[in-house]
Each structure stands twice: as C-alpha cells, then as structure tokens.
Design a protein around this motif. Structure first.
Motif, mmCIF file in Angstrom:
data_model
loop_
_atom_site.group_PDB
_atom_site.id
_atom_site.type_symbol
_atom_site.label_atom_id
_atom_site.label_comp_id
_atom_site.label_asym_id
_atom_site.label_seq_id
_atom_site.Cartn_x
_atom_site.Cartn_y
_atom_site.Cartn_z
ATOM 1 N N ILE A 15 0.865 -1.180 0.000
ATOM 2 C CA ILE A 15 0.000 0.000 0.000
ATOM 3 C C ILE A 15 0.896 1.223 0.000
ATOM 4 O O ILE A 15 1.775 1.352 0.852
ATOM 5 C CB ILE A 15 -0.921 0.003 1.229
ATOM 6 C CG1 ILE A 15 -1.803 -1.246 1.228
ATOM 7 C CG2 ILE A 15 -1.769 1.284 1.252
ATOM 8 C CD1 ILE A 15 -2.609 -1.430 2.507
ATOM 9 N N LEU A 16 0.693 2.092 -0.972
ATOM 10 C CA LEU A 16 1.501 3.301 -1.047
ATOM 11 C C LEU A 16 0.711 4.418 -1.692
ATOM 12 O O LEU A 16 -0.346 4.203 -2.268
ATOM 13 C CB LEU A 16 2.813 3.050 -1.790
ATOM 14 C CG LEU A 16 2.742 2.446 -3.176
ATOM 15 C CD1 LEU A 16 3.777 3.093 -4.065
ATOM 16 C CD2 LEU A 16 3.046 0.967 -3.059
ATOM 17 N N SER A 17 1.243 5.603 -1.566
ATOM 18 C CA SER A 17 0.557 6.775 -2.113
ATOM 19 C C SER A 17 0.708 6.803 -3.633
ATOM 20 O O SER A 17 1.602 6.158 -4.202
ATOM 21 C CB SER A 17 1.138 8.058 -1.523
ATOM 22 O OG SER A 17 2.462 8.256 -2.004
ATOM 23 N N GLY A 32 11.166 1.698 -1.494
ATOM 24 C CA GLY A 32 10.595 1.603 -0.159
ATOM 25 C C GLY A 32 10.157 2.942 0.397
ATOM 26 O O GLY A 32 10.628 3.994 0.008
ATOM 27 N N SER A 33 9.249 2.842 1.356
ATOM 28 C CA SER A 33 8.742 4.025 2.047
ATOM 29 C C SER A 33 9.723 4.434 3.144
ATOM 30 O O SER A 33 10.694 3.721 3.433
ATOM 31 C CB SER A 33 7.388 3.698 2.686
ATOM 32 O OG SER A 33 7.575 2.763 3.749
ATOM 33 N N ALA A 34 9.444 5.532 3.797
ATOM 34 C CA ALA A 34 10.276 5.960 4.931
ATOM 35 C C ALA A 34 10.275 4.882 6.014
ATOM 36 O O ALA A 34 11.318 4.592 6.611
ATOM 37 C CB ALA A 34 9.768 7.285 5.483
ATOM 38 N N ASP A 35 9.126 4.256 6.258
ATOM 39 C CA ASP A 35 9.056 3.178 7.249
ATOM 40 C C ASP A 35 9.894 1.976 6.816
ATOM 41 O O ASP A 35 10.583 1.357 7.628
ATOM 42 C CB ASP A 35 7.610 2.734 7.481
ATOM 43 C CG ASP A 35 6.780 3.772 8.206
ATOM 44 O OD1 ASP A 35 7.356 4.564 8.988
ATOM 45 O OD2 ASP A 35 5.559 3.799 7.997
ATOM 46 N N ASP A 36 9.813 1.621 5.540
ATOM 47 C CA ASP A 36 10.609 0.503 5.018
ATOM 48 C C ASP A 36 12.099 0.772 5.213
ATOM 49 O O ASP A 36 12.852 -0.098 5.681
ATOM 50 C CB ASP A 36 10.342 0.285 3.522
ATOM 51 C CG ASP A 36 8.906 -0.087 3.214
ATOM 52 O OD1 ASP A 36 8.248 -0.735 4.049
ATOM 53 O OD2 ASP A 36 8.443 0.268 2.121
ATOM 54 N N LYS A 37 12.518 1.958 4.861
ATOM 55 C CA LYS A 37 13.933 2.319 4.983
ATOM 56 C C LYS A 37 14.376 2.308 6.439
ATOM 57 O O LYS A 37 15.463 1.838 6.769
ATOM 58 C CB LYS A 37 14.188 3.676 4.326
ATOM 59 C CG LYS A 37 14.027 3.611 2.817
ATOM 60 C CD LYS A 37 14.107 4.986 2.185
ATOM 61 C CE LYS A 37 13.807 4.883 0.689
ATOM 62 N NZ LYS A 37 13.719 6.182 0.061
ATOM 63 N N GLY A 60 -7.780 6.293 6.668
ATOM 64 C CA GLY A 60 -7.976 7.735 6.655
ATOM 65 C C GLY A 60 -6.944 8.510 5.863
ATOM 66 O O GLY A 60 -7.072 9.712 5.698
ATOM 67 N N LYS A 61 -5.892 7.836 5.409
ATOM 68 C CA LYS A 61 -4.890 8.527 4.601
ATOM 69 C C LYS A 61 -5.402 8.650 3.172
ATOM 70 O O LYS A 61 -5.836 7.669 2.578
ATOM 71 C CB LYS A 61 -3.558 7.806 4.639
ATOM 72 C CG LYS A 61 -2.897 7.844 5.997
ATOM 73 C CD LYS A 61 -1.512 7.267 5.964
ATOM 74 C CE LYS A 61 -0.889 7.377 7.348
ATOM 75 N NZ LYS A 61 0.468 6.814 7.360
ATOM 76 N N PRO A 62 -5.336 9.843 2.619
ATOM 77 C CA PRO A 62 -5.835 10.041 1.254
ATOM 78 C C PRO A 62 -4.807 9.598 0.211
ATOM 79 O O PRO A 62 -3.631 9.398 0.509
ATOM 80 C CB PRO A 62 -6.044 11.559 1.191
ATOM 81 C CG PRO A 62 -4.996 12.096 2.126
ATOM 82 C CD PRO A 62 -4.890 11.080 3.239
ATOM 83 N N ASP A 63 -5.274 9.440 -1.005
ATOM 84 C CA ASP A 63 -4.404 9.286 -2.170
ATOM 85 C C ASP A 63 -3.566 8.016 -2.139
ATOM 86 O O ASP A 63 -2.381 8.032 -2.428
ATOM 87 C CB ASP A 63 -3.509 10.530 -2.299
ATOM 88 C CG ASP A 63 -2.942 10.671 -3.705
ATOM 89 O OD1 ASP A 63 -3.602 10.234 -4.660
ATOM 90 O OD2 ASP A 63 -1.827 11.205 -3.831
ATOM 91 N N LEU A 64 -4.201 6.893 -1.773
ATOM 92 C CA LEU A 64 -3.473 5.620 -1.775
ATOM 93 C C LEU A 64 -3.757 4.860 -3.054
ATOM 94 O O LEU A 64 -4.777 4.994 -3.641
ATOM 95 C CB LEU A 64 -3.900 4.754 -0.574
ATOM 96 C CG LEU A 64 -3.627 5.378 0.782
ATOM 97 C CD1 LEU A 64 -4.204 4.481 1.876
ATOM 98 C CD2 LEU A 64 -2.141 5.579 1.007
#
Length: 64
Positions: A15-17, A32-37, A60-64
């Motif tokens: 799941i990503l933006s 990768g995302s910031a969390d992945d890194k 609730g996060k938009p634009d996924l």
C-alpha cells in the motif's frame, strides 16, 4: 540447477501513495517508504493481510 524443488509464485501487495507509485513507475524501481527504509526491509502483505494492514497503518490517509 534444479534439485526438484517446487516454487510457488505468489502475489504480494504494497500500500503506497499515488506519488510513491508514480515515482516507482518513473524510475522503474520501488525503493521503499520511509518506514521501510527505517526498518531495513520493504513491508509487503499477502492478499489476506492487506485489509488489516490498511486498517492498522493507512486508514484515513488520502491518495493511496
């Protein structure tokens, strides 16, 4: 070398933006995302895990 092992090719989900997806398309690689890194690996989900992952980390996060 084929030692008789059988491999199952499974679909994995991330799941990503939209902007992260567009960047991966543009560059031809997803880094990768910031969390992945931060964690040192890319977090993927199986089909069965995807809804729970969304609800826990992305609801609730938009634009996924």
């Amino acid at each position: 070398m084929n030692n008789g092992a059988r491999f199952v090719i499974a679909t994995i989900y991330k799941i990503l933006s939209t902007s992260e997806w567009r960047e991966a398309e543009r560059s031809g690689v997803y880094r990768g995302s910031a969390d992945d890194k931060r964690d040192g690996f890319i977090h993927f989900s199986t089909a069965e895990q995807t809804l729970g992952t969304y609800e826990k980390y992305f609801a609730g996060k938009p634009d996924l």
